[in-house]
Design a protein around this motif. Structure first.
Motif, mmCIF file in Angstrom:
data_model
loop_
_atom_site.group_PDB
_atom_site.id
_atom_site.type_symbol
_atom_site.label_atom_id
_atom_site.label_comp_id
_atom_site.label_asym_id
_atom_site.label_seq_id
_atom_site.Cartn_x
_atom_site.Cartn_y
_atom_site.Cartn_z
ATOM 1 N N PRO A 248 30.739 37.273 28.946
ATOM 2 C CA PRO A 248 31.926 37.526 29.771
ATOM 3 C C PRO A 248 31.999 36.532 30.920
ATOM 4 O O PRO A 248 30.974 36.039 31.407
ATOM 5 C CB PRO A 248 31.715 38.954 30.269
ATOM 6 C CG PRO A 248 30.243 39.182 30.183
ATOM 7 C CD PRO A 248 29.770 38.381 29.006
ATOM 8 N N PHE A 249 33.219 36.249 31.352
ATOM 9 C CA PHE A 249 33.404 35.236 32.395
ATOM 10 C C PHE A 249 34.630 35.592 33.221
ATOM 11 O O PHE A 249 35.453 36.424 32.834
ATOM 12 C CB PHE A 249 33.557 33.849 31.766
ATOM 13 C CG PHE A 249 34.794 33.698 30.902
ATOM 14 C CD1 PHE A 249 35.926 33.053 31.379
ATOM 15 C CD2 PHE A 249 34.825 34.215 29.603
ATOM 16 C CE1 PHE A 249 37.062 32.918 30.592
ATOM 17 C CE2 PHE A 249 35.954 34.078 28.805
ATOM 18 C CZ PHE A 249 37.075 33.431 29.303
ATOM 19 N N ALA A 250 34.744 34.936 34.360
ATOM 20 C CA ALA A 250 35.880 35.149 35.249
ATOM 21 C C ALA A 250 36.835 33.969 35.157
ATOM 22 O O ALA A 250 36.443 32.859 34.778
ATOM 23 C CB ALA A 250 35.397 35.316 36.692
ATOM 24 N N VAL A 251 38.079 34.218 35.500
ATOM 25 C CA VAL A 251 39.084 33.166 35.637
ATOM 26 C C VAL A 251 39.749 33.354 36.994
ATOM 27 O O VAL A 251 40.182 34.465 37.339
ATOM 28 C CB VAL A 251 40.148 33.229 34.525
ATOM 29 C CG1 VAL A 251 41.236 32.174 34.767
ATOM 30 C CG2 VAL A 251 39.515 33.030 33.153
ATOM 31 N N LEU A 252 39.819 32.272 37.757
ATOM 32 C CA LEU A 252 40.454 32.324 39.067
ATOM 33 C C LEU A 252 41.459 31.180 39.173
ATOM 34 O O LEU A 252 41.113 30.025 38.896
ATOM 35 C CB LEU A 252 39.442 32.200 40.212
ATOM 36 C CG LEU A 252 38.355 33.270 40.310
ATOM 37 C CD1 LEU A 252 37.091 32.828 39.568
ATOM 38 C CD2 LEU A 252 38.002 33.558 41.775
ATOM 39 N N LEU A 253 42.681 31.493 39.568
ATOM 40 C CA LEU A 253 43.707 30.478 39.741
ATOM 41 C C LEU A 253 43.646 29.935 41.165
ATOM 42 O O LEU A 253 43.559 30.690 42.134
ATOM 43 C CB LEU A 253 45.089 31.051 39.450
ATOM 44 C CG LEU A 253 45.282 31.667 38.053
ATOM 45 C CD1 LEU A 253 46.756 31.947 37.797
ATOM 46 C CD2 LEU A 253 44.709 30.763 36.968
ATOM 47 N N GLY A 254 43.737 28.620 41.274
ATOM 48 C CA GLY A 254 43.501 27.951 42.545
ATOM 49 C C GLY A 254 44.590 28.098 43.579
ATOM 50 O O GLY A 254 44.375 27.762 44.749
#
Length: 305
Positions: free
Chosen positions: A124-130
């Motif tokens: 599992p991983f995270a996604v973050l929009l800049g």
């Protein structure tokens, strides 16, 4: 499995800020004294992320340089005895282990995440929009990770993901992905996602819960992304892949109505709002800036007849 990797899709063209972003990445626009992307990476680090994967594109070299060691600068600061600035510069490099992968074409958020598949692996991983800046007592991403890990333990099944949502009402809802959801018993902020719609007309929105740029996703999302056709704007939409993940593949998907304040720093007005509020909260700049704003308002207040 704990979440320690995060993907930062930064390959976009930044058209909403042209001409300022013609040759400079939107993510490097300064919010008071730090570029936007640094705030987002700092949030990830506070949430326990140790490995940051940037999905870049043409003209994004400044992002790599910002998180890299610049020996000449550190040497100059050390020689001048400026220890405070030297520590600030070194802290940036030590926020995480950084890796970079190139997105050959700007084919959307879903495609950008798919480009990171080999670096993320089977976890599992995270996604973050800049351009989504979120402030709060507990980092927004930490709230999602806590929910993801708690759900995985309690349900005994593979959770497809946990996404952050905020309430948006009126015409603005058509600028977001929107979820159809049902509340989870015993929680005011956790919802089970039953459907997703990308940028619906206000009268067609299934709820007022709009998706923002924070996600925790199971690696199964890559299978959905790989078969998701191009959608709106000729791009691979993450919302479409999430719909496939939960509706077609039956992975449970949840949403957290996060606690905190989100600024859409990819929008000019949102960027200005964030600039004012972060400047006011700055220990050094806050007091004189507040005095300046009061004086400005006084000068611009129309004289009474």
């Amino acid at each position: 499995m704990s979440v320690t990797k995060a993907v930062f899709p930064v390959g976009g063209l930044g058209t909403r800020f042209l001409p300022a972003t013609k040759a400079s990445p939107k993510e490097m626009l300064a919010l008071v004294d730090k570029p936007l992307i640094q705030y987002v990476v700092e949030e990830a680090a506070l949430a326990g992320i140790t490995d940051a994967v940037f999905v870049t594109g043409r003209g994004k070299r400044a992002i790599e340089d910002h998180f890299d060691t610049i020996f000449e600068l550190e040497h100059a600061l050390d020689r001048k005895g400026n220890r405070k600035l030297l520590e600030e510069v070194r802290k940036i490099t030590n926020l995480a282990n950084f890796a970079y992968v190139r997105q050959g074409e700007p084919l959307g958020l879903g495609h950008a995440i798919l480009c990171a598949r080999n670096l993320v692996g089977d976890e599992p991983f995270a996604v973050l929009l800049g351009d989504d800046i979120v402030s709060g007592r507990v980092p927004c991403l930490r709230q999602l990770i806590d929910a993801y890990e708690r759900l995985a333990r309690s349900s005994g099944e593979v959770v497809g993901g946990v996404i952050a949502v905020q309430r948006v009402r009126g015409p603005e809802i058509s600028s977001y992905g929107v979820i159809k959801a049902e509340p989870v018993a015993g929680s005011r902020r956790l919802f089970r996602v039953r459907g997703l719609v990308e940028k619906p007309a206000p009268d067609k929105a299934p709820s007022d819960l709009a998706i923002i740029g924070r996600y925790v996703l199971a690696p199964a999302i890559f299978e959905s992304l790989a078969v998701t056709p191009r959608g709106r704007g000729g791009e691979v939409q993450l919302t479409d892949a999430l719909r496939d993940l939960t509706v077609e593949r039956n992975y449970p998907l949840y949403a957290v109505l996060f606690e905190g304040r989100r600024y859409d720093a990819g929008d000019k007005l949102g960027f200005l709002q964030a600039t004012v509020e972060f400047a006011l909260a700055n220990a050094e700049l806050g007091p004189p800036f507040r005095r300046y704003l009061r004086e400005l308002l006084r000068r611009r207040r129309p004289a009474r007849a």
